[in-house]
Design an enzyme around this catalytic site. Sequence first.
Site, PDB file in Angstrom:
ATOM      1  N   SER A 128     -36.421  23.776  11.199  1.00 27.28           N
ATOM      2  CA  SER A 128     -37.306  23.007  10.320  1.00 27.28           C
ATOM      3  C   SER A 128     -38.578  23.775   9.979  1.00 27.28           C
ATOM      4  O   SER A 128     -39.080  24.573  10.788  1.00 27.28           O
ATOM      5  CB  SER A 128     -37.681  21.707  11.039  1.00 27.28           C
ATOM      6  OG  SER A 128     -38.790  21.111  10.422  1.00 27.28           O
ATOM      7  N   TYR A 153     -41.098  17.311  18.071  1.00 21.73           N
ATOM      8  CA  TYR A 153     -39.977  17.612  17.170  1.00 21.73           C
ATOM      9  C   TYR A 153     -39.984  19.102  16.823  1.00 21.73           C
ATOM     10  O   TYR A 153     -38.967  19.794  16.946  1.00 21.73           O
ATOM     11  CB  TYR A 153     -40.084  16.768  15.893  1.00 21.73           C
ATOM     12  CG  TYR A 153     -39.135  17.200  14.807  1.00 21.73           C
ATOM     13  CD1 TYR A 153     -37.758  17.069  14.953  1.00 21.73           C
ATOM     14  CD2 TYR A 153     -39.614  17.761  13.610  1.00 21.73           C
ATOM     15  CE1 TYR A 153     -36.889  17.485  13.963  1.00 21.73           C
ATOM     16  CE2 TYR A 153     -38.748  18.176  12.614  1.00 21.73           C
ATOM     17  CZ  TYR A 153     -37.391  18.031  12.797  1.00 21.73           C
ATOM     18  OH  TYR A 153     -36.519  18.443  11.809  1.00 21.73           O
TER      19      TYR A 153
HETATM   20  N1  LIG Z   1     -34.110  16.017   5.958  1.00 22.88           N
HETATM   21  C1  LIG Z   1     -35.114  16.876   6.092  1.00 22.88           C
HETATM   22  O1  LIG Z   1     -36.089  16.850   5.343  1.00 22.88           O
HETATM   23  C2  LIG Z   1     -35.069  17.923   7.175  1.00 22.88           C
HETATM   24  C3  LIG Z   1     -36.101  18.871   7.193  1.00 22.88           C
HETATM   25  C4  LIG Z   1     -36.084  19.856   8.188  1.00 22.88           C
HETATM   26  C5  LIG Z   1     -35.067  19.884   9.119  1.00 22.88           C
HETATM   27  N2  LIG Z   1     -34.088  18.935   9.092  1.00 22.88           N
HETATM   28  C6  LIG Z   1     -33.042  19.024  10.121  1.00 22.88           C
HETATM   29  O2  LIG Z   1     -31.773  19.014   9.482  1.00 22.88           O
HETATM   30  C7  LIG Z   1     -30.810  18.379  10.331  1.00 22.88           C
HETATM   31  C8  LIG Z   1     -30.144  17.233   9.586  1.00 22.88           C
HETATM   32  O3  LIG Z   1     -31.151  16.297   9.188  1.00 22.88           O
HETATM   33  P1  LIG Z   1     -30.873  15.014   8.300  1.00 22.88           P
HETATM   34  O4  LIG Z   1     -32.014  14.861   7.377  1.00 22.88           O
HETATM   35  O5  LIG Z   1     -29.490  15.043   7.780  1.00 22.88           O
HETATM   36  O6  LIG Z   1     -31.008  13.892   9.426  1.00 22.88           O
HETATM   37  P2  LIG Z   1     -30.105  12.608   9.728  1.00 22.88           P
HETATM   38  O7  LIG Z   1     -30.844  11.844  10.762  1.00 22.88           O
HETATM   39  O8  LIG Z   1     -29.764  11.923   8.456  1.00 22.88           O
HETATM   40  O9  LIG Z   1     -28.778  13.235  10.328  1.00 22.88           O
HETATM   41  C9  LIG Z   1     -28.609  13.535  11.676  1.00 22.88           C
HETATM   42  C10 LIG Z   1     -27.339  12.866  12.147  1.00 22.88           C
HETATM   43  O10 LIG Z   1     -27.124  13.262  13.491  1.00 22.88           O
HETATM   44  C11 LIG Z   1     -26.712  12.153  14.253  1.00 22.88           C
HETATM   45  N3  LIG Z   1     -27.152  12.385  15.640  1.00 22.88           N
HETATM   46  C12 LIG Z   1     -28.424  12.378  16.119  1.00 22.88           C
HETATM   47  N4  LIG Z   1     -28.428  12.612  17.439  1.00 22.88           N
HETATM   48  C13 LIG Z   1     -27.129  12.814  17.788  1.00 22.88           C
HETATM   49  C14 LIG Z   1     -26.476  13.094  19.021  1.00 22.88           C
HETATM   50  N5  LIG Z   1     -27.165  13.206  20.158  1.00 22.88           N
HETATM   51  N6  LIG Z   1     -25.135  13.215  19.027  1.00 22.88           N
HETATM   52  C15 LIG Z   1     -24.413  13.087  17.880  1.00 22.88           C
HETATM   53  N7  LIG Z   1     -24.977  12.800  16.694  1.00 22.88           N
HETATM   54  C16 LIG Z   1     -26.315  12.663  16.650  1.00 22.88           C
HETATM   55  C17 LIG Z   1     -27.368  10.963  13.627  1.00 22.88           C
HETATM   56  O11 LIG Z   1     -26.624   9.759  13.844  1.00 22.88           O
HETATM   57  C18 LIG Z   1     -27.401  11.346  12.149  1.00 22.88           C
HETATM   58  O12 LIG Z   1     -26.314  10.804  11.439  1.00 22.88           O
HETATM   59  C19 LIG Z   1     -31.581  17.950  11.583  1.00 22.88           C
HETATM   60  O13 LIG Z   1     -31.496  18.980  12.519  1.00 22.88           O
HETATM   61  C20 LIG Z   1     -33.001  17.851  11.085  1.00 22.88           C
HETATM   62  O14 LIG Z   1     -33.928  18.007  12.129  1.00 22.88           O
HETATM   63  C21 LIG Z   1     -34.069  17.969   8.138  1.00 22.88           C
END
Ligand SMILES: NC(=O)c1ccc[n+]([C@@H]2O[C@H](COP(=O)([O-])OP(=O)(O)OC[C@H]3O[C@@H](n4cnc5c(N)ncnc54)[C@H](O)[C@@H]3O)[C@@H](O)[C@H]2O)c1
Length: 330
Positions: A128, A153
Amino acid sequence: MTKILVTGAAGFIGFHLSQSLLNRGDTVIGLDNLNDYYDVFLKEDRLTQLKNKSNFSFHKLDLADRQGIAQLFDQQKFDVVVNLAAQAGVRYSLQNPHAYVDSNLVGFVNILEGCRHSQVKHLVFGSSSSVYGANTKIPFSVGDNVDHPVSLYAASKKANELMAHTYSHLYGLPTTGLRFFTVYGSWGRPDMAYFKFTKAILAGQPIDVYNYGKMQRDFTYIDDIVEGIIRVIDKLPQANESDSTSTKAPYKIYNIGNNQPVELMHFIQVLEDCLGIKAEKNLLPMQPGDVPMTYADVDDLVKNVGFRPSTSIEVGLEKFIAWYTSYYKT
Ligand SMILES: NC(=O)c1ccc[n+]([C@@H]2O[C@H](COP(=O)([O-])OP(=O)(O)OC[C@H]3O[C@@H](n4cnc5c(N)ncnc54)[C@H](O)[C@@H]3O)[C@@H](O)[C@H]2O)c1
């Protein structure tokens, strides 16, 4: 045909990535624990779309379930793993720190161990922009010091990068970390500002605008993120890439961001234009854990995989609103 494990497949980015991989003919095994951090129905609806494809299968499993993850890797022999399951969100990490340790640290070790023991060819994982903390040098480059996170985080994401590097070094596991910058778009995350703003504006309710709207974010459209991930999946990190983020380990970090920061107040204005409604704004100070600005240097991405995200917020937000109003039938 490549066999790819996508963790977090019911999540925002994992869902879109899985769709694109399925469309290009890969076999995708999705994994998610479907936790209730936000609306579980939305996660299930995303999954329903994926389950329509014959080359998709799904495992409801927690990353922190050591035995379950080890068994899955044993049985399946994945070519590539894309780890997008994580506890996301900066502000929530002040309320529930343990969720970040369980999913992002314990869970990530289980993924690393699975990859190591089953000789996965490439592990790509979500990091991130928050690892840059309150850095003031812009744009944020992968060679910048990121030793001063301002939320748990961010610390967990930085820890993932360190852990991945260790496995690349010790076991020759090729790993690539992707620092995503504020991702938005259809089927997005209800905990994120643009989603909450849309909901509130349509309901005639005021919106909370932090740092008096002066925050700047490198808002990145979901299609650009997916394109970046797919190009990186196909580009194995080399052991001798001579830049400041890599040693002799097959390890690489990229920023994936729009390379064009936008002030929050302008973002809201474009949202208001798309919706044709003026928002009532609660102007509030900055929140603990937040940073004033994010801005990605994407030179490495351009150089190594030939891709530069470029969707404007005008185009991206219009697509988001089209999805939102049809999904929620507003
Ligand atoms: N969306 C953004 O703006 C953004 C920005 C920077 C980084 N990220 C990173 O990208 C990745 C995806 O993010 P996203 O926006 O799709 O988030 P999201 O929360 O929509 O997706 C994450 C998914 O992982 C599942 N999950 C969480 N903990 C879990 C576990 N212990 N076991 C199994 N499943 C689990 C959740 O149910 C969820 O469906 C993450 O690592 C997030 O930190 C996202």
